[in-house]
Design a protein around this motif. Sequence first.
Motif, PDB file in Angstrom:
ATOM      1  N   GLU A 131      26.411  73.322  43.741  1.00 23.83           N
ATOM      2  CA  GLU A 131      25.310  72.813  42.918  1.00 23.83           C
ATOM      3  C   GLU A 131      24.024  72.696  43.733  1.00 23.83           C
ATOM      4  O   GLU A 131      22.942  73.082  43.277  1.00 23.83           O
ATOM      5  N   ARG A 140      31.111  63.009  46.675  1.00 18.48           N
ATOM      6  CA  ARG A 140      31.667  64.166  45.952  1.00 18.48           C
ATOM      7  C   ARG A 140      31.585  63.989  44.438  1.00 18.48           C
ATOM      8  O   ARG A 140      32.489  64.389  43.705  1.00 18.48           O
ATOM      9  N   ARG A 141      30.509  63.449  43.959  1.00 17.14           N
ATOM     10  CA  ARG A 141      30.330  63.194  42.521  1.00 17.14           C
ATOM     11  C   ARG A 141      29.522  64.340  41.909  1.00 17.14           C
ATOM     12  O   ARG A 141      28.311  64.261  41.735  1.00 17.14           O
ATOM     13  N   GLN A 142      30.188  65.416  41.572  1.00 16.32           N
ATOM     14  CA  GLN A 142      29.507  66.624  41.126  1.00 16.32           C
ATOM     15  C   GLN A 142      28.685  66.413  39.852  1.00 16.32           C
ATOM     16  O   GLN A 142      27.544  66.862  39.754  1.00 16.32           O
ATOM     17  N   HIS A 143      29.254  65.738  38.854  1.00 12.21           N
ATOM     18  CA  HIS A 143      28.548  65.572  37.583  1.00 12.21           C
ATOM     19  C   HIS A 143      27.306  64.700  37.750  1.00 12.21           C
ATOM     20  O   HIS A 143      26.245  64.993  37.188  1.00 12.21           O
ATOM     21  N   GLU A 154      32.213  71.989  45.250  1.00 12.32           N
ATOM     22  CA  GLU A 154      31.483  71.881  43.987  1.00 12.32           C
ATOM     23  C   GLU A 154      30.072  71.350  44.218  1.00 12.32           C
ATOM     24  O   GLU A 154      29.105  71.875  43.661  1.00 12.32           O
ATOM     25  N   CYS A 155      29.956  70.309  45.030  1.00 14.50           N
ATOM     26  CA  CYS A 155      28.632  69.739  45.299  1.00 14.50           C
ATOM     27  C   CYS A 155      27.772  70.704  46.101  1.00 14.50           C
ATOM     28  O   CYS A 155      26.566  70.833  45.848  1.00 14.50           O
ATOM     29  N   ARG A 173      24.606  66.729  39.491  1.00 16.05           N
ATOM     30  CA  ARG A 173      23.918  67.670  38.607  1.00 16.05           C
ATOM     31  C   ARG A 173      22.898  66.947  37.724  1.00 16.05           C
ATOM     32  O   ARG A 173      21.788  67.442  37.508  1.00 16.05           O
ATOM     33  N   ALA A 192      27.343  66.578  51.657  1.00 13.82           N
ATOM     34  CA  ALA A 192      28.368  67.327  50.922  1.00 13.82           C
ATOM     35  C   ALA A 192      29.223  68.140  51.885  1.00 13.82           C
ATOM     36  O   ALA A 192      30.438  68.269  51.697  1.00 13.82           O
ATOM     37  N   SER A 237      32.994  69.032  49.913  1.00 14.48           N
ATOM     38  CA  SER A 237      32.979  69.265  48.472  1.00 14.48           C
ATOM     39  C   SER A 237      32.336  70.602  48.152  1.00 14.48           C
ATOM     40  O   SER A 237      31.111  70.743  48.168  1.00 14.48           O
ATOM     41  N   ALA A 289      26.257  63.080  46.560  1.00 16.33           N
ATOM     42  CA  ALA A 289      26.773  64.164  47.399  1.00 16.33           C
ATOM     43  C   ALA A 289      27.804  63.638  48.394  1.00 16.33           C
ATOM     44  O   ALA A 289      28.846  64.267  48.621  1.00 16.33           O
TER      45      ALA A 289
END
Length: 442
Positions: free
Chosen positions: A213, A169-172, A209-210, A175, A202, A207, A166
């Motif tokens: 999620e 910013r590592r979204q994948h 995206e994070c 998840r 996050a 981020s 988080a």
Amino acid sequence: MGQGLSCATNDENGLFSAAKLGDLETLQTQIDADPSLLNHTTMYDRQSLLHIAAANGQIDVLSWLLDRSMNLDLLNRRKQTPLMMAAIRGKISCVQKLVDAGANILMFDSLHGRTCLHYAAYYGHSDCLLVILSAARSSHVSASWGYSHFVNIRDAKGATSLHLAARQRRQHSLRILLDNGALVCSSTGGSGYLGSTPLHLAARGGSLECIRELLAWGADRLQRDGSGRIPYVVALKHKHGACAALLNPSSVEPLVWPSPLKFISELNSDAKLLLERALMDANREREKNILKGTAYSIPSPSHSDGGIDDNFSEASDAELCCICFDQVCTIEVRDCGHQMCAHCVLALCCHNKPNPATTILNAPLCPFCRSRIARLVVAKGTDDNDDNDIGCPRLRRSRGSLNLSEGSSSFKGLSAVGSFSKAGARGSGRILLDEWVDKSDP
């Protein structure tokens, strides 16, 4: 004496250069002539040949060294193993090789007290993350530590791998960790960002995206860090306006993945992807409404509505969901066999808000026959096309037509219900490698 030392250093330089560049022939020649060279390390960081080969992705050199019975878990000056070095650099083939050979995934370094899992998450190498998690599930780790304990293991500052993903910013990666049992509301300890949850970090990094999620997995917008701040305040402090708008406690709550439900947690990958996309699309509509009229906006999906309608014209009215009469049936209920769209399935799961004090929930009933839902699968004909898009026209139709404010009756009800549940409590130093680790990779 001085000349002898210089010559020895030059010989070693040639050996380490061969490992770095993948020059297996030179390496074999020198080590066959003097097998003791296998145990040599660089002067300052004490990087072994195995460390250097792993960090530079030289799989042929790595395999050859392992065949020579080198210790898999050699430590450099920072007590990092070759597996950690491969995870830091994202060298997936080397990570896989070391894991298959039995490398210890439970070792901690002395730099930050991190494992290979922490580093794969920190640097966003999701493929390496999957390999390490798979090894943890099938090895002695599961029996001794417990898989969930390993996924949520903390570094020296009390940060889990989810915190690091988080923060960076590592979204994948984030998840993947959530999907494997990472605790979404865990707080950091020790020094650094004391008491911060992944959502705080996050928000600090801005981020969207994070944040999206984490909220979809039940992150608490009202949880406070060690300084008494909620994530909304952290986002405001760092001038991330769009993030602050989504984290504002007065804004509509997001929809949350109903992970405590047994039949949801055991979904196959195709059915899970359908439902996750429906949930994320619903939350994007919520975000658009929150940000409407502000300086911030959420980009619209890239698909074309015109193309969707043309494709959908081939489908018959009988394929429409009999609950909302708007989306196409993509999910089948087992064992009764009734079908409905992914959006109505989520509305059904969300209708009764679970008690946050327990993760034991009663499975909802099929709206057609009132039997308990034992399992959900992709409806026949939905998953027979391209995997990347679950490619059939019906899914593209359902994704394109979703609108919480103007769409189906089921989702008007869904937006009124609010979140599913707070689903189960579900620092960085730059890693300085020595001169023998190639820094040309991103």
